[in-house]
Design a protein around this motif. Structure first.
Motif, PDB file in Angstrom:
ATOM      1  N   LEU A  42      12.312 -24.535  -4.159  1.00 47.74           N
ATOM      2  CA  LEU A  42      11.831 -25.571  -3.243  1.00 47.74           C
ATOM      3  C   LEU A  42      12.255 -26.989  -3.643  1.00 47.74           C
ATOM      4  O   LEU A  42      11.940 -27.940  -2.947  1.00 47.74           O
ATOM      5  CB  LEU A  42      10.308 -25.499  -3.124  1.00 47.74           C
ATOM      6  CG  LEU A  42       9.786 -24.204  -2.507  1.00 47.74           C
ATOM      7  CD1 LEU A  42       8.268 -24.142  -2.590  1.00 47.74           C
ATOM      8  CD2 LEU A  42      10.258 -24.077  -1.065  1.00 47.74           C
ATOM      9  N   ASN A  45      14.246 -28.628  -0.869  1.00 48.97           N
ATOM     10  CA  ASN A  45      13.712 -28.446   0.483  1.00 48.97           C
ATOM     11  C   ASN A  45      13.318 -29.790   1.094  1.00 48.97           C
ATOM     12  O   ASN A  45      12.554 -30.537   0.503  1.00 48.97           O
ATOM     13  CB  ASN A  45      12.503 -27.505   0.450  1.00 48.97           C
ATOM     14  CG  ASN A  45      11.961 -27.212   1.833  1.00 48.97           C
ATOM     15  OD1 ASN A  45      12.708 -27.151   2.806  1.00 48.97           O
ATOM     16  ND2 ASN A  45      10.664 -27.033   1.919  1.00 48.97           N
ATOM     17  N   TYR A  51       3.136 -27.436   1.812  1.00 49.51           N
ATOM     18  CA  TYR A  51       3.256 -26.665   0.583  1.00 49.51           C
ATOM     19  C   TYR A  51       1.867 -26.143   0.239  1.00 49.51           C
ATOM     20  O   TYR A  51       0.913 -26.922   0.152  1.00 49.51           O
ATOM     21  CB  TYR A  51       3.802 -27.535  -0.541  1.00 49.51           C
ATOM     22  CG  TYR A  51       5.236 -27.964  -0.289  1.00 49.51           C
ATOM     23  CD1 TYR A  51       6.297 -27.219  -0.793  1.00 49.51           C
ATOM     24  CD2 TYR A  51       5.531 -29.084   0.477  1.00 49.51           C
ATOM     25  CE1 TYR A  51       7.617 -27.588  -0.547  1.00 49.51           C
ATOM     26  CE2 TYR A  51       6.846 -29.466   0.725  1.00 49.51           C
ATOM     27  CZ  TYR A  51       7.880 -28.711   0.214  1.00 49.51           C
ATOM     28  OH  TYR A  51       9.183 -29.071   0.458  1.00 49.51           O
ATOM     29  N   SER A  63       4.883 -32.228   3.324  1.00 51.40           N
ATOM     30  CA  SER A  63       6.298 -32.546   3.082  1.00 51.40           C
ATOM     31  C   SER A  63       6.574 -34.044   3.106  1.00 51.40           C
ATOM     32  O   SER A  63       7.490 -34.505   2.427  1.00 51.40           O
ATOM     33  CB  SER A  63       7.190 -31.838   4.100  1.00 51.40           C
ATOM     34  OG  SER A  63       6.852 -32.224   5.413  1.00 51.40           O
ATOM     35  N   SER A 128       8.173 -25.053  -8.455  1.00 53.75           N
ATOM     36  CA  SER A 128       8.450 -24.388  -7.173  1.00 53.75           C
ATOM     37  C   SER A 128       7.781 -23.024  -7.097  1.00 53.75           C
ATOM     38  O   SER A 128       7.274 -22.624  -6.054  1.00 53.75           O
ATOM     39  CB  SER A 128       9.957 -24.177  -6.976  1.00 53.75           C
ATOM     40  OG  SER A 128      10.596 -25.333  -6.557  1.00 53.75           O
ATOM     41  N   PHE A 133       5.998 -22.396   0.984  1.00 55.50           N
ATOM     42  CA  PHE A 133       6.241 -23.450   1.977  1.00 55.50           C
ATOM     43  C   PHE A 133       6.004 -22.880   3.364  1.00 55.50           C
ATOM     44  O   PHE A 133       6.523 -21.818   3.706  1.00 55.50           O
ATOM     45  CB  PHE A 133       7.674 -23.984   1.868  1.00 55.50           C
ATOM     46  CG  PHE A 133       7.974 -25.053   2.871  1.00 55.50           C
ATOM     47  CD1 PHE A 133       7.406 -26.311   2.766  1.00 55.50           C
ATOM     48  CD2 PHE A 133       8.814 -24.792   3.932  1.00 55.50           C
ATOM     49  CE1 PHE A 133       7.666 -27.285   3.698  1.00 55.50           C
ATOM     50  CE2 PHE A 133       9.099 -25.766   4.879  1.00 55.50           C
ATOM     51  CZ  PHE A 133       8.514 -27.015   4.768  1.00 55.50           C
TER      52      PHE A 133
END
Length: 137
Positions: A42, A45, A51, A63, A128, A133
């Motif tokens: 991630l 991303n 998340y 995000s 991550s 997500f």
């Protein structure tokens, strides 16, 4: 994606957590491990979305609070809401840090540092592998 479970539905011991999470996530979320920098799925991303905790599905970060800190891990300026994460003093490795855990399942997420660009000046440096997500619909 991980379904959001009630606390009573969460695993109760290491064996159950390992079965639910798999070895890498278990090591990070339950044993306070850290993935190698620049390796997290991630990290790059940039899609809009949310998340959530990879252990229990609880919402953790939006995000629009994610940014490239240059640290090698996904970084955020703030949790999705107050109380989504808990902060625990961490004096391991011969230094004082603040560990970040999911407030719902107590899964280890990463650490928070006072060098972020947001209004509070915080950088939530998160593994991550501790996150899932959910893209914006």
């Amino acid at each position: 994606m991980t379904d959001q479970n009630t606390t009573s539905e969460l695993p109760h011991d290491d064996r159950e957590w390992l079965e639910k999470l798999g070895p890498e996530r278990f090591q990070i979320l339950r044993k306070h491990g850290t993935e190698a920098p620049w390796t997290g799925a991630l990290l790059g991303n940039k899609a809009p979305g949310e998340y959530v905790c990879g252990g229990c599905g609880a919402p953790l970060f939006e995000s629009d609070t994610k940014y490239d800190s240059g640290s090698g891990w996904p970084s955020f300026t703030a949790p999705v809401e107050e109380g989504a994460v808990s902060n625990i003093e961490d004096n391991s490795l011969g230094m004082r840090r603040v560990e970040v855990r999911c407030a719902k399942c107590a899964g280890h997420l990463g650490h928070v540092f006072p060098d972020g660009p947001g209004p509070e000046g915080l950088r939530y440096c998160i593994n991550s592998a501790s996150l899932d997500f959910k893209p914006e619909e």
